[in-house]
Design a protein around this motif. Sequence first.
Motif, mmCIF file in Angstrom:
data_model
loop_
_atom_site.group_PDB
_atom_site.id
_atom_site.type_symbol
_atom_site.label_atom_id
_atom_site.label_comp_id
_atom_site.label_asym_id
_atom_site.label_seq_id
_atom_site.Cartn_x
_atom_site.Cartn_y
_atom_site.Cartn_z
ATOM 1 N N PRO A 22 105.715 69.409 67.208
ATOM 2 C CA PRO A 22 105.194 70.629 67.829
ATOM 3 C C PRO A 22 103.852 70.351 68.510
ATOM 4 O O PRO A 22 103.098 69.493 68.072
ATOM 5 C CB PRO A 22 105.017 71.578 66.642
ATOM 6 N N ASP A 23 103.595 71.082 69.579
ATOM 7 C CA ASP A 23 102.341 70.940 70.303
ATOM 8 C C ASP A 23 101.373 71.983 69.757
ATOM 9 O O ASP A 23 101.331 73.114 70.226
ATOM 10 C CB ASP A 23 102.574 71.143 71.799
ATOM 11 N N MET A 24 100.658 71.596 68.710
ATOM 12 C CA MET A 24 99.710 72.503 68.080
ATOM 13 C C MET A 24 98.605 71.694 67.422
ATOM 14 O O MET A 24 98.744 70.492 67.235
ATOM 15 C CB MET A 24 100.419 73.413 67.080
ATOM 16 N N PRO A 25 97.498 72.345 67.062
ATOM 17 C CA PRO A 25 96.388 71.610 66.440
ATOM 18 C C PRO A 25 96.740 71.117 65.039
ATOM 19 O O PRO A 25 97.568 71.694 64.343
ATOM 20 C CB PRO A 25 95.249 72.628 66.399
ATOM 21 N N ALA A 26 96.082 70.041 64.639
ATOM 22 C CA ALA A 26 96.278 69.464 63.310
ATOM 23 C C ALA A 26 95.391 70.209 62.321
ATOM 24 O O ALA A 26 94.174 70.090 62.368
ATOM 25 C CB ALA A 26 95.916 67.981 63.334
ATOM 26 N N ASP A 27 96.006 70.979 61.427
ATOM 27 C CA ASP A 27 95.274 71.757 60.438
ATOM 28 C C ASP A 27 95.674 71.292 59.043
ATOM 29 O O ASP A 27 96.761 71.629 58.570
ATOM 30 C CB ASP A 27 95.573 73.246 60.616
ATOM 31 N N PRO A 28 94.818 70.502 58.375
ATOM 32 C CA PRO A 28 95.172 69.991 57.045
ATOM 33 C C PRO A 28 95.487 71.106 56.048
ATOM 34 O O PRO A 28 96.375 70.974 55.216
ATOM 35 C CB PRO A 28 93.934 69.207 56.602
ATOM 36 N N GLY A 29 94.775 72.225 56.120
ATOM 37 C CA GLY A 29 95.029 73.345 55.215
ATOM 38 C C GLY A 29 96.417 73.916 55.394
ATOM 39 O O GLY A 29 97.111 74.245 54.423
ATOM 40 N N HIS A 30 96.853 74.026 56.638
ATOM 41 C CA HIS A 30 98.200 74.527 56.939
ATOM 42 C C HIS A 30 99.258 73.576 56.382
ATOM 43 O O HIS A 30 100.251 74.002 55.793
ATOM 44 C CB HIS A 30 98.363 74.700 58.451
ATOM 45 N N VAL A 31 99.040 72.288 56.557
ATOM 46 C CA VAL A 31 99.988 71.277 56.072
ATOM 47 C C VAL A 31 100.062 71.305 54.546
ATOM 48 O O VAL A 31 101.151 71.300 53.964
ATOM 49 C CB VAL A 31 99.609 69.874 56.598
ATOM 50 N N LEU A 32 98.913 71.365 53.878
ATOM 51 C CA LEU A 32 98.918 71.428 52.409
ATOM 52 C C LEU A 32 99.628 72.688 51.920
ATOM 53 O O LEU A 32 100.393 72.649 50.955
ATOM 54 C CB LEU A 32 97.491 71.388 51.857
ATOM 55 N N GLY A 33 99.394 73.804 52.587
ATOM 56 C CA GLY A 33 100.063 75.053 52.217
ATOM 57 C C GLY A 33 101.563 74.951 52.363
ATOM 58 O O GLY A 33 102.326 75.430 51.508
ATOM 59 N N ALA A 34 102.036 74.316 53.438
ATOM 60 C CA ALA A 34 103.471 74.151 53.663
ATOM 61 C C ALA A 34 104.101 73.250 52.608
ATOM 62 O O ALA A 34 105.213 73.506 52.133
ATOM 63 C CB ALA A 34 103.723 73.590 55.070
ATOM 64 N N VAL A 35 103.387 72.196 52.226
ATOM 65 C CA VAL A 35 103.884 71.272 51.195
ATOM 66 C C VAL A 35 104.011 72.008 49.862
ATOM 67 O O VAL A 35 105.026 71.899 49.165
ATOM 68 C CB VAL A 35 102.967 70.030 51.090
ATOM 69 N N LYS A 36 103.003 72.793 49.514
ATOM 70 C CA LYS A 36 103.046 73.567 48.267
ATOM 71 C C LYS A 36 104.167 74.602 48.303
ATOM 72 O O LYS A 36 104.878 74.794 47.317
ATOM 73 C CB LYS A 36 101.700 74.249 48.023
ATOM 74 N N ALA A 37 104.333 75.267 49.446
ATOM 75 C CA ALA A 37 105.386 76.283 49.576
ATOM 76 C C ALA A 37 106.778 75.675 49.434
ATOM 77 O O ALA A 37 107.721 76.357 49.029
ATOM 78 C CB ALA A 37 105.255 77.000 50.926
ATOM 79 N N ALA A 38 106.916 74.386 49.747
ATOM 80 C CA ALA A 38 108.206 73.701 49.619
ATOM 81 C C ALA A 38 108.445 73.186 48.195
ATOM 82 O O ALA A 38 109.441 72.515 47.940
ATOM 83 C CB ALA A 38 108.284 72.548 50.617
ATOM 84 N N GLY A 39 107.525 73.492 47.283
ATOM 85 C CA GLY A 39 107.724 73.116 45.890
ATOM 86 C C GLY A 39 107.114 71.782 45.482
ATOM 87 O O GLY A 39 107.429 71.257 44.420
ATOM 88 N N TRP A 40 106.245 71.246 46.295
ATOM 89 C CA TRP A 40 105.609 69.960 46.008
ATOM 90 C C TRP A 40 104.184 70.189 45.529
ATOM 91 O O TRP A 40 103.510 71.122 45.965
ATOM 92 C CB TRP A 40 105.580 69.079 47.256
ATOM 93 N N THR A 41 103.708 69.313 44.652
ATOM 94 C CA THR A 41 102.313 69.316 44.238
ATOM 95 C C THR A 41 101.641 68.141 44.934
ATOM 96 O O THR A 41 101.897 66.988 44.598
ATOM 97 C CB THR A 41 102.195 69.146 42.701
ATOM 98 N N PRO A 42 100.819 68.445 45.948
ATOM 99 C CA PRO A 42 100.218 67.349 46.713
ATOM 100 C C PRO A 42 98.955 66.805 46.070
ATOM 101 O O PRO A 42 98.235 67.512 45.381
ATOM 102 C CB PRO A 42 99.883 68.009 48.055
ATOM 103 N N ASP A 43 98.713 65.530 46.313
ATOM 104 C CA ASP A 43 97.416 64.940 46.053
ATOM 105 C C ASP A 43 96.543 65.481 47.185
ATOM 106 O O ASP A 43 97.036 65.756 48.275
ATOM 107 C CB ASP A 43 97.530 63.404 46.138
ATOM 108 N N GLN A 44 95.279 65.663 46.969
ATOM 109 C CA GLN A 44 94.447 66.282 48.000
ATOM 110 C C GLN A 44 94.106 65.352 49.164
ATOM 111 O O GLN A 44 93.576 65.799 50.162
ATOM 112 C CB GLN A 44 93.169 66.836 47.374
ATOM 113 N N GLU A 45 94.434 64.060 49.042
ATOM 114 C CA GLU A 45 94.148 63.115 50.124
ATOM 115 C C GLU A 45 95.271 63.166 51.154
ATOM 116 O O GLU A 45 96.411 62.842 50.866
ATOM 117 C CB GLU A 45 94.027 61.689 49.575
ATOM 118 N N LEU A 46 94.955 63.604 52.354
ATOM 119 C CA LEU A 46 95.908 63.597 53.462
ATOM 120 C C LEU A 46 95.531 62.449 54.391
ATOM 121 O O LEU A 46 94.346 62.177 54.591
ATOM 122 C CB LEU A 46 95.844 64.897 54.266
ATOM 123 N N ARG A 47 96.522 61.816 54.954
ATOM 124 C CA ARG A 47 96.254 60.752 55.929
ATOM 125 C C ARG A 47 96.723 61.239 57.295
ATOM 126 O O ARG A 47 97.907 61.444 57.516
ATOM 127 C CB ARG A 47 96.959 59.466 55.523
#
Length: 158
Positions: A90-115
């Motif tokens: 998608p052509d949109m800005p990179a928002d780490p908070g949005h990505v972490l929220g999507a990962v959590k909503a999909a049932g995953w527990t993320p480590d806070q380090e995003l690459r």
Amino acid sequence: MPHHDTVALEGTIEHVFAHRFTLTADGQTHLADLTPKGLEAFPLQAGLHVSIAGERRPSEIKVTRIAAAGRAPVTIEHKKPHHGPGHKYPDMPADPGHVLGAVKAAGWTPDQELRRKPKHFEVLARQDNGPWTELHVDFAGTIYKRKPADAEKWGLAV
């Protein structure tokens, strides 16, 4: 994605390294990649005079066509990276908070380090107390690739 120039060269194979080889053409040495499938269709040998065409990359030429006297020319298709059926970035800005929220909503527990990568984020996550998994998540929050976490890459205790 960088643009790669198409080149055509004629010269002699000097050295063979599995499916890669050096080609001496016009007084210069070039590194070329035939791919393992291309090597099956066109065996390489030092001293063979060939003509090649392909895309010039920063490190090598990705051969798309190779020919030699007395041999049928071979066309090699280079597959693009697999990002799932019909996946488009998608052509949109990179928002780490949005990505972490999507990962959590999909049932995953993320480590806070995003690459951050140019078109996606790599996220280390797991479901329940399962194994750590490397998720590739585009900027819209779509998880399009999952693979076992590499302990060395992520610094995990095995």
